[in-house]
Design an enzyme around this catalytic site. Sequence first.
Site, mmCIF file in Angstrom:
data_model
loop_
_atom_site.group_PDB
_atom_site.id
_atom_site.type_symbol
_atom_site.label_atom_id
_atom_site.label_comp_id
_atom_site.label_asym_id
_atom_site.label_seq_id
_atom_site.Cartn_x
_atom_site.Cartn_y
_atom_site.Cartn_z
ATOM 1 C CE1 TYR A 1 0.808 2.725 8.906
ATOM 2 C CE2 TYR A 1 -0.472 4.359 10.123
ATOM 3 C CZ TYR A 1 -0.262 3.616 8.974
ATOM 4 O OH TYR A 1 -1.102 3.747 7.911
ATOM 5 C CG HIS B 1 -6.406 2.459 6.068
ATOM 6 N ND1 HIS B 1 -6.560 1.191 5.569
ATOM 7 C CD2 HIS B 1 -7.613 2.809 6.590
ATOM 8 C CE1 HIS B 1 -7.795 0.783 5.787
ATOM 9 N NE2 HIS B 1 -8.453 1.748 6.401
ATOM 10 N NE ARG C 1 -1.773 1.871 3.505
ATOM 11 C CZ ARG C 1 -1.685 1.848 4.827
ATOM 12 N NH1 ARG C 1 -2.351 0.957 5.548
ATOM 13 N NH2 ARG C 1 -0.918 2.712 5.470
HETATM 14 C C1 LIG Z 1 -15.064 -5.666 11.155
HETATM 15 C C2 LIG Z 1 -14.262 -4.445 10.937
HETATM 16 N N1 LIG Z 1 -13.380 -4.065 11.867
HETATM 17 C C3 LIG Z 1 -12.651 -2.949 11.713
HETATM 18 C C4 LIG Z 1 -12.773 -2.181 10.586
HETATM 19 C C5 LIG Z 1 -11.959 -0.882 10.423
HETATM 20 N N2 LIG Z 1 -10.977 -1.056 9.349
HETATM 21 C C6 LIG Z 1 -11.222 -0.624 8.100
HETATM 22 S S1 LIG Z 1 -10.023 -1.056 7.047
HETATM 23 C C7 LIG Z 1 -9.123 -1.811 8.259
HETATM 24 C C8 LIG Z 1 -7.831 -2.470 7.916
HETATM 25 C C9 LIG Z 1 -8.004 -3.488 6.827
HETATM 26 O O1 LIG Z 1 -6.777 -4.060 6.502
HETATM 27 P P1 LIG Z 1 -6.640 -5.084 5.307
HETATM 28 O O2 LIG Z 1 -7.629 -6.180 5.460
HETATM 29 O O3 LIG Z 1 -5.222 -5.476 5.238
HETATM 30 O O4 LIG Z 1 -7.067 -4.267 4.001
HETATM 31 P P2 LIG Z 1 -6.381 -2.958 3.410
HETATM 32 O O5 LIG Z 1 -7.056 -1.784 4.037
HETATM 33 O O6 LIG Z 1 -4.945 -3.029 3.683
HETATM 34 O O7 LIG Z 1 -6.687 -3.003 1.944
HETATM 35 C C10 LIG Z 1 -9.773 -1.708 9.475
HETATM 36 C C11 LIG Z 1 -9.258 -2.239 10.756
HETATM 37 C C12 LIG Z 1 -13.709 -2.610 9.634
HETATM 38 N N3 LIG Z 1 -13.925 -1.930 8.496
HETATM 39 N N4 LIG Z 1 -14.429 -3.737 9.817
#
Ligand SMILES: Cc1ncc(C[n+]2csc(CCOP(=O)(O)OP(=O)(O)O)c2C)c(N)n1
Lengths: 327, 327, 391, 391
Positions: free
Chosen positions: D295, D286, D282
Amino acid sequence: MTATRMPLAKALNESLRKAMEDDPKVLVMGEDVGKLGGVFRITDGLQKDFGEERVIDTPLAESGIIGTAIGLALRGYRPVAEIQFDGFVFPAYDQIVTQLAKMHARALGKVKVPVVIRIPYAGGIGAVEHHSESPEALFAHVAGLKCVSPSNSSDAYWMLRQAIESDDPVIFFEPKRRYWDKGEVDTSTVPGPGLHSARIAREGTDATLAAYGPMVKTCLEAAAAAEEEGRSLEVVDLRSISPVDFDTVQRSVEKTRRLVVVHEAPVFLGAGAEIAARITERCFYHLEAPVLRVGGFHAPYPPARLEDEYLPGLDRVLDAVDRALAY
Amino acid sequence: MTATRMPLAKALNESLRKAMEDDPKVLVMGEDVGKLGGVFRITDGLQKDFGEERVIDTPLAESGIIGTAIGLALRGYRPVAEIQFDGFVFPAYDQIVTQLAKMHARALGKVKVPVVIRIPYAGGIGAVEHHSESPEALFAHVAGLKCVSPSNSSDAYWMLRQAIESDDPVIFFEPKRRYWDKGEVDTSTVPGPGLHSARIAREGTDATLAAYGPMVKTCLEAAAAAEEEGRSLEVVDLRSISPVDFDTVQRSVEKTRRLVVVHEAPVFLGAGAEIAARITERCFYHLEAPVLRVGGFHAPYPPARLEDEYLPGLDRVLDAVDRALAY
Amino acid sequence: MTVEGTAARSATRRSGGTGKRASAARKKKAASGDPELVQLLTPEGERVEHPDYAFDPTPDELRGLYRDMLLTRRFDAEATALQRQGELGLWASLLGQEAAQIGSARALRDDDYVFPTYREHGVAWVRGVDPTNLLGMFRGVNHGGWDPNSNNFHLYTIVIGSQTLHATGYAMGVAKDGADSAVVAYFGDGASSQGDVAEAFTFAAVYNAPVVFFCQNNQWAISEPTERQSRVPIYQRAAGFGFPGVRVDGNDVLACLAVTKAALERARSGQGPMLVEAFTYRMGAHTTSDDPTKYRRDEEREAWEVKDPILRLRTLLEKEKLADKEFLDSIDEESDALAKRVRDAVRTMPNPDTTAIFEHVYADGNALVDEERAQYAAYLESFEPEEGEQS
Amino acid sequence: MTVEGTAARSATRRSGGTGKRASAARKKKAASGDPELVQLLTPEGERVEHPDYAFDPTPDELRGLYRDMLLTRRFDAEATALQRQGELGLWASLLGQEAAQIGSARALRDDDYVFPTYREHGVAWVRGVDPTNLLGMFRGVNHGGWDPNSNNFHLYTIVIGSQTLHATGYAMGVAKDGADSAVVAYFGDGASSQGDVAEAFTFAAVYNAPVVFFCQNNQWAISEPTERQSRVPIYQRAAGFGFPGVRVDGNDVLACLAVTKAALERARSGQGPMLVEAFTYRMGAHTTSDDPTKYRRDEEREAWEVKDPILRLRTLLEKEKLADKEFLDSIDEESDALAKRVRDAVRTMPNPDTTAIFEHVYADGNALVDEERAQYAAYLESFEPEEGEQS
Ligand SMILES: Cc1ncc(C[n+]2csc(CCOP(=O)(O)OP(=O)(O)O)c2C)c(N)n1
Ligand SMILES: Cc1ncc(C[n+]2csc(CCOP(=O)(O)OP(=O)(O)O)c2C)c(N)n1
Ligand SMILES: [Mg+2]
Ligand SMILES: [Mg+2]
């Protein structure tokens, strides 16, 4: 008129069978619903007749059951998922609340997710923990879901058929301790009231009892007992918990001027709270007494040896009626 | 008296810091609470000062967070778990409802599970789906849980401290859109009211507004506006949603004779239903009008561009007051 | 890594215990074992060795294990009988799983902590929980009648899989405390499908928590065979989470003990979690409410009967002359005494008081509970004595 | 199977992509590859071969992939800019993940179905979803502005991991229909920890559903590095559920396409699910609300910059003389036009009508919604025009 007398459980079984015959897209899925026919035998014989492709024993994972049911619905199927007992629906709660309930609105109506979730619920069968709970308020508060609960064999048959025909997700609460109660079912004539209409189960003039599912029978018994004491109680079988047919309750209360709502679920923030609040608003000048509520306590469902004390019975219902009449 | 003016978010941060200093058993855990300090920075700096053993970045799994928090509590720790947003608490719902809420009772009091779950909740920040919901009624209905929501910096500081000190599980709802609102915090003097006491936020005589969390400010603004129109509204900050301090509400209603309950959560089976039902029962002969409710609609929380219409604002609160006064 | 990698291959190898090839790794006497299955005592009562799990029990240990299994089975049979007699509302029998439970539990130290499902009566026995205490929830007088901290044995958990996370969290706490205790989470083959169990694996691996996941694969989750939960052997689940998994003959008490001990040592020494799959069989119904004739063939049960965990240890004891008549008689006596004690205790177990409904809902007290308690008390008091009877 | 089995060993091998050994399996030009990582195009723009994933794209295909990636990146940049300008409330950038998304999506047939997360703008592009439609939810005018069935591209799902179960269920339905379509579930490295994803693996394996689990491991879940989710490479998770997993260079559009195609073929032909882990990065925050300087180190990002997915394809195109000035100019033009179109569309995107709150809550209608809609309408009407303004 070709009515047959059958237990509520059998009516559900017949209802599923008929729905599967009529629509090849209807699927039944859940833990032990196949070979075993479900722990309450509601799906008995269905896998034998409709095959493993339509009556699906699933892995032991409720979120998986509802999540894949959603996917199947998106593909055009109409899954009827069984949750084995009330207390085991919570692993699926996220899928139900954040996905099932909201997907149609999220897609601005472009997709439909006609999933029915059958839950044998409430107490009275002397079971261990998590097998006797009444979580309906936790679903009724959530927009996008419809929640219903039949109280007798005929409603069991027809309401389940209507739930399966609905394009909306329906949580279908089955009063497990009434599974063995028999009643007439006429499978040939679609009955009048819609899935979300209440029904006057008994007419009366002095006060109204409103209930759904397992408590309807209790209320009818209470009304019979009250009659012997010279009191005339009207009993409304709500049938639908979301939405509630407030019009029918209102009409009854405008007549009787007193309302007692009865359910097994804890009173605090139970369905009775909403009914009390809304009926008070609608019937403010008609009510001679506040809407009273009889239900479970703010405590975990107790061990089986205490459930007779915990569950609303005749006496607690009539006590509330006495109190309402004392105003 | 050493009061400092600080935003609600900062008060929470200070509260956590003080709790961790005072009791080495207090842990903070959740997604992104460590290095990042949480997406709202409520845990900012804590990992730096207390280390990774006490401020724990967890895998992305809410059921895992609460399930392991329970295990840590059984081992003698006092975990404060953060759920990143309201809409993401549901994967943990099973652990909260079937385990966290019931374990103390299940063990006949032999074990305690002092877990605090912090949830930034409610709307008003223009966020995408699942980031603005008010699910408190879904927890308040469940026995074994306590649910509170502060409305200002001082309560944020002290109520969180009290929640952490409580031996019961507490769901701590943080009004995220008030995070940046400043208020006085006196960290030296334990305030009078207990965690579950309501507070008269403004005195008045013509009608009572009862609210908690983000809606307290809205109600205070409504009361100020009403004053200009010559109406005197009392505002009760409920602070606790389970249990509710009905005594304080009752006293207020016995004085004003009219009650409007305001929350962001959908009205249908929201906390207002319970308050309406119970206050009507307690104050039947005092009420000049039915208890009216202002809150969210029975619909998913709308897209951000509609939230101003969806959320109860000044006008909707005053409209309800008008209607109450018209009785 | 190719498309048709190891996973694809192992997917075609259905779970067994019936493999025919002798393990090359086994030093001697490796007669008809499955190379995937750790075994130290064959169904025929032969001791075999395993390169990774040496175990030389003393005669007393062997006799102790035999006694544990026999008494556990007797207790279980008594509970089933009590259910039939209406004294219990339900019973979940451990019949057939005695070796898995006694073996794994005897590997524990007192300071270790156990999170059971609802079927770990043998583990409870070893932990020193009075068997009669296990019956409260099945009789319906409580939801769990013992103090978890008295024996480091948590209450039974009914919501499938939940306890694996509690165990993991507890183990994280153990590690934080710098203690060298370990934690065992029991769960079933069906439970392996629950998201909570996967999350427990993730947390345990990421935090290197001293927890042993002990899966009793008794081949059935009520009416569903293990293939409905996984298309590869369950012990293989662990590798993809970053810790080892091993399958042990769950009807071999020695192997269960040795493997669990090794897993616990691993956990204690900071090497993190491990998954043990005890390959066994639920000889009875799921619970007394269940009717297994609906979904499984008698022959299957019969095939497992010859693998009985108690029988094989008895054969060994007799062959090695470790169990004389006196010993066997004494266990029979103990067994009868236990059954009688359990029977008497259950029959005299009092119903809880109505007010128990309101007890322990909260540790700190709660205004709503207080209000409802008071209202209910007033309601009860409102009855004249004779009216009370019709309630 | 020993205590220190393969899992324990692989646990010590942290996720990489930086391995130094050349793969013995690779036929030629396997310069600095990681044997665990399928690669067909190196960061230096060299074509390499892989024994399991032969792929010979035509010049037009290569140019098409380049165009997709470039336009996707431009669209993404424009969206980020629009957020900065206040036109969007939020944006989740795919910067750096173009190859993973375009490659995997170009492997799909029209009749296949996609369940994305919230970051699959490149996949949406390939599916033919108008990019402006993606912006509605980020602007706050809807929760998803397209018809999933028009392009077989489901709405974005925000609750992490949920969509993997929908994809699995949908795939079960495909199999029931006897169709030979396949389904792809996208998810992230963070999502791999969610119980739902494990349950999706279980259901997919048990029912042999034609679903490909495509994990974009972009190394971060907001502020948490992949090691907080798993201590072994994520692709290894699959084996323990009974289906293969493979790691592909997620910045290599050719490898992503080839591997996904193979996985889809596998699914179509009844061989069941497969997990593809696209190892990528990425490059941005985020979301626009995030501040990655809190971080992660700049050097990490810089190390990934040289692995840029677009750059390496451009190098190949130029080396092979497949991209003349005319082609490159035309894409630039297209790109500018796209950006302008998106900008204009967003700026003129109307706010939804208030009544939209009450629309589509139910398909069959609902008395409660009707009542609240009517009450709210009456309330709005109660305002005099000038009072309406102060509301
Ligand atoms: C059940 C749930 N918990 C927390 C979140 C908050 N949240 C949104 S994106 C994210 C991180 C996701 O990481 P990843 O699965 O690696 O996907 P990326 O964003 O890196 O594409 C979090 C914790 C959420 N959307 N859904
Ligand atoms: C979450 C949840 N879902 C369903 C049930 C009902 N149920 C009780 S035991 C059981 C089967 C468990 O199988 P397994 O994990 O193999 O354990 P075993 O009973 O064989 O020891 C089921 C489905 C439950 N207790 N909890
Ligand atoms: Mg089992
Ligand atoms: Mg990621």
